[in-house]
Design a protein around this motif. Structure first.
Motif: not given
Length: 297
Positions: A158, A193, A259, A261-263, A268-271
């Motif tokens: 990450d 996150g 909000h 985040r996701y992997r 890892v992207s977001g929020p």
């Protein structure tokens, strides 16, 4: 970016060596280059960063692209070809070199440099499903909500890659300075996150609600299954006895709520407050050994 042309044969390859692979395991890179060069004509490209990596791939012409690098390099190549809408007519090959190779292994690619290079020369193209989100991002393997935190010391899949800041050497310098100022044992990068824990999310599969905001969930995972659908698993928060996971399959998956985040694969992207993924059947091709099967098939 260095380019070296070898003697031509009936098949022409463009071998793009990710800079992280050169730094982490130059011997495996050399072995892969020797095996590939003995079996096909190739142009060897040694980009210094993501911008040159993208430029080399864009200038491949009729040559078949071969990426020598880890899972991040493979994902980067697929994302670039998708962005230029060139996946349909391009079979990608990869020789896994580096630390993160679990994605390549799960797709059926050998992780030894000799076996992987021979698969490039003698293997077959397998068309694979691709998940594409509403920001044009791609997922080759699986996505998870919430993402895993960084391991102690800031290392791990990450962690942001300093080489993914093209044309900004000053930023890499600042990052190095920050690392020297962070006390020992503390992550040098911000965590991806919050700690994994209950979230309130709405998960919809093909327009049908699988779980709504009134049901806290521990985790959501989505991965391509077969025949153009994704498998979705939602783990509700357990109260007393362990709650059974909620399972579904569909072509479109939408997650919304607070909000989050996701992997996706290793990134890892977001929020974000909402994100939709659509499965595109057979959207990309990967060269694998004849007769091999993806892990878990």
């Amino acid at each position: 970016m260095a380019e070296v042309a070898t003697s031509a044969t009936s098949e022409q390859l463009l071998v793009v060596v990710d800079p992280v692979a050169r730094r982490s395991d130059g011997e495996s890179v050399r072995i892969a280059k020797d095996v590939l060069g003995a079996g096909a004509g190739l142009k060897l490209c040694l980009p210094d960063g993501p911008e040159e990596f993208a430029r080399a791939l864009a200038r491949r012409g009729s040559r078949r692209p071969v990426v020598v690098g880890d899972d991040r390099a493979l994902i980067r190549a697929v994302a670039l070809l998708h962005r230029h809408r060139e996946l349909a007519g391009c079979a990608l090959s990869v020789v896994p070199v580096g630390g993160a190779l679990s994605l390549a292994r799960s797709l059926g690619v050998p992780t030894g440099p000799v076996a992987a290079a021979r698969a490039v020369l003698d293997g077959v193209e397998r068309r694979m499903d691709l998940m594409v989100d509403d920001s044009d991002g791609v997922v080759l393997g699986a996505l998870r909500i919430p993402p895993l935190r960084l391991s102690p010391g800031g290392a791990g899949p990450d962690a942001p890659d300093p080489d993914d800041v093209p044309g900004r050497p000053w930023l890499r310098t600042c990052q190095s300075l920050v690392r020297t100022l962070v006390p020992a044992g503390r992550p040098s990068w911000p965590a991806a996150g919050p700690e994994p824990g209950p979230s309130r999310l709405r998960v919809e599969v093909d327009g049908e609600t699988l779980v709504d905001l009134n049901q806290p969930v521990e985790a959501v995972s989505v991965s391509p299954a077969a025949s153009g659908v994704a498998s979705v698993e939602v783990r509700p928060v357990s109260v007393g006895a362990e709650a059974s996971p909620l399972l579904a399959q569909g072509r479109t998956v939408t997650v919304s709520g607070a909000h989050f985040r996701y992997r996706a694969d290793t990134v890892v992207s977001g929020p974000v407050r909402t994100r939709t993924w659509v499965v595109r059947e057979g959207a990309w091709g990967l060269t694998v050994p004849a007769g091999s099967e993806p892990a878990g098939s």
